[in-house]
Design a protein around this motif. Structure first.
Motif, PDB file in Angstrom:
ATOM      1  N   SER A   1      -7.687   1.353   4.970  1.00  0.00           N
ATOM      2  CA  SER A   1      -6.723   1.404   3.863  1.00  0.00           C
ATOM      3  C   SER A   1      -6.544   2.831   3.372  1.00  0.00           C
ATOM      4  O   SER A   1      -5.427   3.278   3.121  1.00  0.00           O
ATOM      5  N   ILE A   2      -7.682   3.542   3.201  1.00  0.00           N
ATOM      6  CA  ILE A   2      -7.619   4.915   2.709  1.00  0.00           C
ATOM      7  C   ILE A   2      -6.812   5.783   3.673  1.00  0.00           C
ATOM      8  O   ILE A   2      -5.869   6.471   3.271  1.00  0.00           O
TER       9      ILE A   2
ATOM     10  N   LEU B   1       0.837  -1.213   0.000  1.00  0.00           N
ATOM     11  CA  LEU B   1       0.000   0.000   0.000  1.00  0.00           C
ATOM     12  C   LEU B   1       0.865   1.254   0.000  1.00  0.00           C
ATOM     13  O   LEU B   1       0.712   2.118  -0.859  1.00  0.00           O
TER      14      LEU B   1
ATOM     15  N   TYR C   1     -13.177   4.479  -2.269  1.00  0.00           N
ATOM     16  CA  TYR C   1     -12.033   3.564  -2.127  1.00  0.00           C
ATOM     17  C   TYR C   1     -11.354   3.351  -3.479  1.00  0.00           C
ATOM     18  O   TYR C   1     -10.134   3.469  -3.600  1.00  0.00           O
TER      19      TYR C   1
ATOM     20  N   PHE D   1      -9.585   6.612  -4.604  1.00  0.00           N
ATOM     21  CA  PHE D   1      -8.381   6.873  -3.815  1.00  0.00           C
ATOM     22  C   PHE D   1      -7.257   5.914  -4.187  1.00  0.00           C
ATOM     23  O   PHE D   1      -6.126   6.336  -4.459  1.00  0.00           O
TER      24      PHE D   1
ATOM     25  N   PRO E   1      -8.713  -5.791   1.276  1.00  0.00           N
ATOM     26  CA  PRO E   1      -9.599  -5.760   2.441  1.00  0.00           C
ATOM     27  C   PRO E   1     -11.030  -6.169   2.069  1.00  0.00           C
ATOM     28  O   PRO E   1     -11.553  -5.758   1.042  1.00  0.00           O
TER      29      PRO E   1
ATOM     30  N   VAL F   1       1.660   6.793   2.375  1.00  0.00           N
ATOM     31  CA  VAL F   1       2.289   7.032   1.071  1.00  0.00           C
ATOM     32  C   VAL F   1       3.204   8.261   1.112  1.00  0.00           C
ATOM     33  O   VAL F   1       4.379   8.157   0.756  1.00  0.00           O
TER      34      VAL F   1
ATOM     35  N   LEU G   1     -18.911   4.025  -0.578  1.00  0.00           N
ATOM     36  CA  LEU G   1     -17.568   3.849  -0.006  1.00  0.00           C
ATOM     37  C   LEU G   1     -16.656   3.121  -0.986  1.00  0.00           C
ATOM     38  O   LEU G   1     -15.481   3.484  -1.133  1.00  0.00           O
TER      39      LEU G   1
ATOM     40  N   ASP H   1      -9.243  -4.669  -6.822  1.00  0.00           N
ATOM     41  CA  ASP H   1     -10.424  -5.389  -6.351  1.00  0.00           C
ATOM     42  C   ASP H   1     -11.702  -4.736  -6.891  1.00  0.00           C
ATOM     43  O   ASP H   1     -12.731  -5.380  -7.011  1.00  0.00           O
TER      44      ASP H   1
ATOM     45  N   THR I   1       2.861   2.159  -2.979  1.00  0.00           N
ATOM     46  CA  THR I   1       1.943   2.281  -4.130  1.00  0.00           C
ATOM     47  C   THR I   1       2.142   1.179  -5.160  1.00  0.00           C
ATOM     48  O   THR I   1       1.724   1.335  -6.301  1.00  0.00           O
TER      49      THR I   1
ATOM     50  N   ASP J   1     -15.804  -3.147   5.099  1.00  0.00           N
ATOM     51  CA  ASP J   1     -15.829  -1.694   4.907  1.00  0.00           C
ATOM     52  C   ASP J   1     -14.830  -1.007   5.838  1.00  0.00           C
ATOM     53  O   ASP J   1     -14.175  -0.044   5.453  1.00  0.00           O
TER      54      ASP J   1
ATOM     55  N   CYS K   1      -3.792   7.255  -6.108  1.00  0.00           N
ATOM     56  CA  CYS K   1      -2.497   7.097  -5.433  1.00  0.00           C
ATOM     57  C   CYS K   1      -1.616   6.159  -6.238  1.00  0.00           C
ATOM     58  O   CYS K   1      -0.518   5.828  -5.797  1.00  0.00           O
ATOM     59  N   THR K   2      -2.090   5.667  -7.373  1.00  0.00           N
ATOM     60  CA  THR K   2      -1.424   4.681  -8.236  1.00  0.00           C
ATOM     61  C   THR K   2      -1.145   3.358  -7.516  1.00  0.00           C
ATOM     62  O   THR K   2      -0.282   2.600  -7.939  1.00  0.00           O
ATOM     63  N   ILE K   3      -1.870   3.105  -6.416  1.00  0.00           N
ATOM     64  CA  ILE K   3      -1.731   1.800  -5.762  1.00  0.00           C
ATOM     65  C   ILE K   3      -2.375   0.740  -6.661  1.00  0.00           C
ATOM     66  O   ILE K   3      -1.758  -0.261  -6.985  1.00  0.00           O
TER      67      ILE K   3
ATOM     68  N   LYS L   1     -11.505  -1.272   4.267  1.00  0.00           N
ATOM     69  CA  LYS L   1     -11.340  -0.343   3.153  1.00  0.00           C
ATOM     70  C   LYS L   1     -11.086   1.074   3.649  1.00  0.00           C
ATOM     71  O   LYS L   1     -10.186   1.764   3.152  1.00  0.00           O
ATOM     72  N   ALA L   2     -11.883   1.491   4.653  1.00  0.00           N
ATOM     73  CA  ALA L   2     -11.720   2.843   5.201  1.00  0.00           C
ATOM     74  C   ALA L   2     -10.334   2.998   5.814  1.00  0.00           C
ATOM     75  O   ALA L   2      -9.654   4.010   5.604  1.00  0.00           O
TER      76      ALA L   2
ATOM     77  N   ALA M   1      -3.104   4.743   3.742  1.00  0.00           N
ATOM     78  CA  ALA M   1      -2.356   5.175   2.558  1.00  0.00           C
ATOM     79  C   ALA M   1      -2.170   6.687   2.562  1.00  0.00           C
ATOM     80  O   ALA M   1      -1.129   7.196   2.156  1.00  0.00           O
ATOM     81  N   LEU M   2      -3.193   7.394   3.038  1.00  0.00           N
ATOM     82  CA  LEU M   2      -3.148   8.857   3.082  1.00  0.00           C
ATOM     83  C   LEU M   2      -1.958   9.343   3.908  1.00  0.00           C
ATOM     84  O   LEU M   2      -1.300  10.330   3.559  1.00  0.00           O
TER      85      LEU M   2
END
Lengths: 297, 297
Positions: A99-100, A79, B181, B184, A90, A107, B177, B194, A82, A93, B188-190, A96-97, A103-104
């Motif tokens: 992950s965001i 992650l 997801y 994002f 994931p 990264v 979401l 999925d 990148t 939910d 971010c080019t991740i 997933k949240a 990564a925010l």
């Protein structure tokens, strides 16, 4: 490590549930007296969906989890760099949240660390060798070109061919080309995810192997950035960036469209934004003021 | 376009063959009098392998190819932007080799185009608005901060929330979401892969949809770079890059470890590498020579 723990704790229960569901589904399917096209279709849809999330119904692959600590670390690592193979993703939910959010923060932080590392490596790996070449009587342009070519060859040897040989030995189904393909797709951060190391069933020391791949990815990415930076410097020297009207690696005062973000020379009025510090340092006529006059002045 | 044509011509036959094989396999499996655990296992292994390469045995998904022109363009686009969903991957060795060559040329070229675009957009979207804010009586630091925040909000609205709403409408199985997801993870080019738009069976105007997603990805990436560049400029102004000892966005002459790659001031001997042009421009004492003295001198 923190990310891995969170991912593991969020995703493991969801994965375990899906895994149990798939076991039940498979048994039910096998217990049917005879299969017909419709029931097979329904069964396959569910199998495919589970497979998309990295849960396989095959017998020998259902032992290891995709969200144990090493695997979660590997996922977190893909992650923040990148690369994003997407071999496991994931399910929930919450995952997933997270992950965001992860990564925010992760990264930019990783890019920061990589940039800082590359900057520290510039002297021993680029400036010193080029200086050495020049002291041995080479012109600056050939010296940078020779140095870049040397770096490129070393990079291809150490980060593409050697790992490809290792991967094609360790992974049963990979050819040497597959290894090169994996290294290249990974270190460009494309990360298609059709080849991911440590995914075959029955691999010994899987966790150690995954951690090693993580280290390889990080160091490899760092060397890729270093190579790019060296190329950018060489392109500057050879006048290529000027030719393409691109930002230079080191300096950028010459381009007309790269004005400082802050307007520092209003013509007819006293600048309302110049604070005392900046105002105490008179702007020389013809000098191009920039951030520094405001930061350091 | 060229890449798409090559990918399509290389991969389409391989995919068609795999697809036919899977059809035969499925029919064979259905014609068995009764399934047992071993034959199911064998069948599933083959199904999974085909699925990994984007060939599904499900009835309703087997109509559209993964390597028609629009899909191939989409794949080529995810390669050069380093997003790399991996929803479809090259099956043949030729395809893999071409991917490497294509990315080797395509990735730097795309980055070059993106950088050039961002540079052209800096004036209308960053320098002009900040100048406007300053002329309205704002200090430079708050002005850049306000401008960055505005850009961030606009970016989140236009490139994350709005597309997420569109995607959750167009794709049956995506929640809002999931849309956020996807946006994002893509920008971010991740590119975990999925969630990939245009993969559900029976979508109308699928090709147009895929081209639109490509445009969204490209413009979105450009805006992400612009945002990053704006942040970098703001960080410069606020002294953050100096604090973290990172390269500045615009200038870099101050750092002691950022010496010019070419040694321009040997102490005791006549510089052997200074060509006539460079030598004709005397170095001022105390000036820090750099690439420009060689390029332009």
């Amino acid at each position: 490590m923190f990310g891995a723990l969170v991912f593991s704790s969020i995703e493991r229960p969801v994965e375990d549930k899906l895994r149990r569901d798939m076991e039940v589904l498979k048994q039910d399917f096998l217990n049917q007296s005879c299969v017909n096209a419709a029931s097979l279709e329904l069964f396959l849809v569910k199998v495919m969906t589970a497979n998309k999330y990295g849960v396989s119904v095959l017998r020998n692959s259902s032992v290891t989890s995709n969200w144990d600590l090493a695997s979660s670390m590997f996922f977190a690592n893909t992650l923040v760099t990148t690369v994003g193979y997407g071999h496991t993703t994931p399910l929930s939910d919450t995952g997933k949240a997270f992950s965001i959010v992860y990564a925010l923060i992760g990264v930019p932080f990783t890019m920061l660390v990589l940039t800082a590392c590359v900057q520290r490596l510039m002297f021993p790996l680029v400036l010193a060798p080029v200086g050495l070449l020049q002291r041995s009587g080479m012109e600056p342009r050939p010296a940078t070109a020779v140095h870049f070519l040397l770096m490129l060859v070393l990079m291809v040897l150490c980060f593409f061919l050697a790992p490809a040989a290792v991967f094609s030995t360790l992974e049963v189904s990979w050819s040497f080309l597959d290894g090169v393909y994996f290294s290249f797709i990974s270190l460009c951060t494309i990360g298609l995810g059709d080849f991911v190391p440590g995914m075959e069933p029955g691999q010994k020391y899987r966790q150690l192997y995954q951690v090693s791949v993580m280290v390889y990815l990080f160091v490899g990415l760092m060397m890729m950035y270093l190579l790019l930076r060296t190329f950018h410097k060489m392109a500057d020297l050879h006048g290529l960036t000027t030719f393409l009207q691109l930002p230079r690696c080191e300096e950028s005062d010459q381009d007309e469209d790269r004005e400082p973000i802050v307007e520092s020379k209003p013509d007819d009025q006293a600048p309302p934004y110049l604070n005392d510090k900046a105002a105490s340092r008179p702007l020389e006529p013809g000098s191009q003021p920039s951030y520094n006059t405001i930061n350091k002045g």
